[in-house]
Every structure is written in structure tokens, then in C-alpha cells.
Design a protein around this motif. Structure first.
Motif, mmCIF file in Angstrom:
data_model
loop_
_atom_site.group_PDB
_atom_site.id
_atom_site.type_symbol
_atom_site.label_atom_id
_atom_site.label_comp_id
_atom_site.label_asym_id
_atom_site.label_seq_id
_atom_site.Cartn_x
_atom_site.Cartn_y
_atom_site.Cartn_z
ATOM 1 N N LYS A 240 0.830 -1.206 0.000
ATOM 2 C CA LYS A 240 0.000 0.000 0.000
ATOM 3 C C LYS A 240 0.863 1.253 0.000
ATOM 4 C CE LYS A 240 -3.719 2.142 2.740
ATOM 5 N NZ LYS A 240 -4.566 1.955 3.958
ATOM 6 N N GLY A 243 2.615 1.381 -3.488
ATOM 7 C CA GLY A 243 1.773 1.398 -4.671
ATOM 8 C C GLY A 243 1.945 0.218 -5.604
ATOM 9 N N THR A 254 -8.989 -7.712 0.707
ATOM 10 C CA THR A 254 -9.233 -6.464 -0.009
ATOM 11 C C THR A 254 -9.423 -5.269 0.925
ATOM 12 O OG1 THR A 254 -10.209 -7.646 -1.884
ATOM 13 C CG2 THR A 254 -10.745 -5.311 -1.673
ATOM 14 N N GLU A 259 -6.846 -0.683 -3.044
ATOM 15 C CA GLU A 259 -6.208 -0.300 -4.299
ATOM 16 C C GLU A 259 -4.996 -1.164 -4.623
ATOM 17 O OE1 GLU A 259 -5.343 3.859 -4.262
ATOM 18 O OE2 GLU A 259 -7.424 4.454 -3.888
ATOM 19 N N ASN A 260 -4.670 -2.109 -3.742
ATOM 20 C CA ASN A 260 -3.450 -2.896 -3.938
ATOM 21 C C ASN A 260 -3.663 -4.400 -3.915
ATOM 22 O OD1 ASN A 260 -2.770 -0.298 -2.118
ATOM 23 N ND2 ASN A 260 -1.164 -0.612 -3.655
ATOM 24 N N ASN A 305 -10.497 -8.915 -6.307
ATOM 25 C CA ASN A 305 -10.948 -7.582 -5.905
ATOM 26 C C ASN A 305 -11.696 -6.954 -7.092
ATOM 27 O OD1 ASN A 305 -11.212 -4.873 -5.246
ATOM 28 N ND2 ASN A 305 -9.057 -4.584 -4.703
ATOM 29 N N ALA A 307 -12.243 -4.092 -7.921
ATOM 30 C CA ALA A 307 -11.575 -2.914 -8.460
ATOM 31 C C ALA A 307 -10.565 -3.269 -9.545
ATOM 32 C CB ALA A 307 -10.882 -2.141 -7.340
ATOM 33 N N LYS A 311 -9.024 -4.041 -14.921
ATOM 34 C CA LYS A 311 -7.597 -3.818 -15.166
ATOM 35 C C LYS A 311 -6.909 -5.084 -15.675
ATOM 36 C CE LYS A 311 -7.383 -0.318 -11.498
ATOM 37 N NZ LYS A 311 -6.771 0.072 -10.207
#
Length: 340
Positions: A240, A243, A254, A259-260, A305, A307, A311
Motif C-alpha cells: 500500500k 503502490g 481487499t 487499491e493494492n 478484488n 476494483a 484492469k
């Protein structure tokens, strides 16, 4: 469910044992309503969103089904062998028929207790079939799920450098990290080949500072996707901060870093405990078993996850689903590279 906190755990169990059964009548029916009396000794907080919480929640599922009368003793990774031996003794004296010390480090102190309570099934997660008399071991087939998380990591990595952090180079952790890289090799399209850089910290949750230092060093070397075994909280925190991507361990992690955390290997410990409870009910406690409840038997799964769904390339996602189905159906066997 009875929960006993870290500071008062031993004293509280001793107090309970005063009105419980003695070593001569431990085991047996265990509780008046016929359910199995079971105890879990953690090696960290019961709300760690990982190793310990996963075990407690698994046991709570069986309690909700009316299968067990549950006691949870919260300990930390710094508990001494003497402390664990005393807690295990007190739990046996209190009539628990199944006692699970949920730490690799609890095996040796438990071995000194088992002969005094032959009707009790004891268990710990050695992960390599270390069974003796009425002491069971239970496998941690994380490598099966880690292969799948690696498929996603291989698609996401920009450097081709993957890292793995673990408390020690024990077979279960080594196999998990190696499988992570094997999965990544299926989807990596960058220059060169996938490079794997494992780091064995020399401690578990009590080695957070060392783990963060290792994560920083690995990121400085180009690692941008991580697998982690037993040092997950600090590894995820490091990911985290820097990044980079990381695969969660034993639970959907999660929430720790939305975000990671790309995906998580989820260990369904209710299925492991269910097999133990069946043996306790049948009186099959000696010789104990090595409980191997793998992904084909519902003992493991992988969650992604949300999110990261957009991606990950459609090709990688399709490959993930293909291999997930094949592994669960027993049509593809992930290579185990944990050594002896």
C-alpha cells in the motif's frame, strides 16, 4: 462461544477447569447437549482479517450449525511454549474434545500434553504430515490458489519481477511463492522472463518491521507484484505504501488495501474443522490424521478484488477461470515445489 482474551486466557481457562472434567474423564460426551466441545488457540488477534480470523470464523460456522460448543483463546505470536502448554492442559481439563493450536509454533508444546489426554484430538498446522498418537496436522494447500493469483499478477506486472514474503522457508510457504510465479508465466507478455525474488523474514506477525523493510527493498529492486505467507499484514501495508500489487492470504484481504490487493486466496477452515469433528464424534482420535482438505474438496478458493476486474485483460481473466475450473475439478494439478 466463549472468548478468552490474551492477558487473562490462562487464568480464565484454569477457572473454568475447576468445574470441568478431570484428565480421567476428558473427552467423552464433552457437553450436556451432545455437541462436541472444541477450542481454538489463536496466534494473534481474532480480528486480523487473515490467519486467525479465518480460523475463528470457520469454527463459528460450525457452532452456528449446532455442531460444536466453541471456546476461543486469543494469544499472540510471542506466547512461550510454557504458556501454550498450560493453556492446552487447562482446555483439556475443561473437557474439550478437540483442541486446535492454530500456529506452526504450537506443535512442540502440544506434543508434551497429548499422552495425558488420549481421548482428546489435538491439532496444529505443521503442514507436512507431522502426526503422532492423537495429535493431528492439517495441510495448507495455498499453492493451489496462489497459482491462480499468479495468473493475474503476470498480466498486471510491468517489470516481470515478482516477490514473495514469508516468515520462514518452510515447505508450505515456499510452495505458495513458487506457484505464484508459475501462474504468472502463463500470462506475462513483457520482455524477458518472469523473475521471482523470495524473502524469508525469520519471524511471523511479530516481524512487521523486518517485513516492511524487506518489501521496500524488493520494490527498490523492481518487484511490483507480491505473494505473502504468514507475514501478510505487514506485506500488504508495504504494498500500500509503495503502490504495488499483492495477493491476499487466507481471507479476502481487499479491505486492508482496496487499491493494492488484486486477489486473495481464501482458506475455508470450516471444511477442515468439519473433518476433525466427524472423527471426534466417531472416536477416531488415535491414530490422528493429516487432514488434507484441498481446493477440490472446497477447502480453498480465490476471490478477485472487483476494483481490478477491468484492469485485468480479458485473456488473463479467461485463463484464470479456465484453470480455476480445471483445478477444482481435479483435471489440472498445480506443481508442488515446497521440497521435502
Amino acid at each position: 462461544m466463549k472468548k478468552l482474551g490474551t492477558a487473562v486466557a490462562a487464568a480464565a481457562v484454569v477457572g473454568a477447569a475447576v468445574t470441568g472434567c478431570s484428565s480421567s474423564d476428558s473427552g467423552g460426551s464433552g457437553s450436556a447437549d451432545g455437541v462436541v466441545k472444541a477450542a481454538i488457540i489463536t496466534s494473534g488477534p481474532v480480528n486480523d482479517v487473515g490467519w486467525n480470523q479465518g480460523m475463528v470464523e470457520g469454527a463459528e460456522k460450525l457452532e452456528a450449525e449446532g455442531l460444536i460448543d466453541l471456546t476461543v483463546v486469543q494469544q499472540d505470536s510471542g506466547a512461550t511454549s510454557e504458556q501454550i502448554a498450560q493453556i492446552v492442559t487447562d482446555l483439556a481439563e475443561d473437557g474439550n474434545q478437540l483442541i486446535v493450536g492454530h500456529s506452526f509454533n504450537y506443535g512442540e508444546p502440544i506434543k508434551g500434553i497429548i499422552a495425558d489426554y488420549p481421548d482428546v484430538l489435538f491439532a496444529y498446522p505443521g503442514g507436512f504430515g507431522d502426526i503422532t498418537a492423537n495429535l493431528a496436522d492439517y495441510s495448507q494447500p495455498f499453492y493451489q490458489g496462489s497459482f491462480l493469483t499468479g495468473i493475474l499478477a503476470g498480466d498486471l506486472t510491468e517489470t516481470g519481477i515478482l516477490a514473495g514474503t514469508a516468515g520462514f522457508e518452510i515447505p508450505v510457504c515456499k510452495a505458495q511463492i513458487e506457484a505464484f510465479a508459475d501462474g504468472a508465466r502463463l500470462t506475462y507478455k513483457g520482455p524477458g522472463e518472469i523473475q521471482l525474488r523470495p524473502s524469508y523474514i525469520g519471524g511471523w506477525s511479530d516481524a512487521a518491521a523486518q517485513t516492511l523493510e524487506a518489501v521496500n527493498a524488493l520494490v527498490d529492486q523492481g518487484a511490483d507484484q507480491f505473494s505473502t505467507c504468514g507475514v501478510d499484514a505487514a506485506t500488504i501495508e508495504g504494498a500500500k505504501q509503495r503502490g504495488v500489487g499483492v495477493a491476499g492470504y487466507t481471507m479476502d484481504q481487499t479491505p486492508l488495501a482496496p487499491e493494492n490487493v488484486v486477489s486473495s486466496v481464501v482458506w475455508n477452515l470450516d471444511e477442515v474443522l468439519r473433518a476433525m469433528i466427524a472423527d471426534v464424534e466417531a472416536g477416531n482420535v488415535d491414530p490422528a490424521k493429516y487432514y488434507e482438505v484441498d481446493i477440490t474438496e472446497g477447502g480453498l478458493d480465490v476471490v478477485i478484488n472487483p476494483a481490478f476486474v477491468d484492469k485485468i485483460s480479458p485473456e488473463a481473466m479467461a485463463l484464470f477461470e479456465e484453470y480455476r475450473e480445471k483445478i477444482m475439478a481435479g483435471e489440472f494439478e498445480v506443481e508442488y515445489k515446497g521440497g521435502d
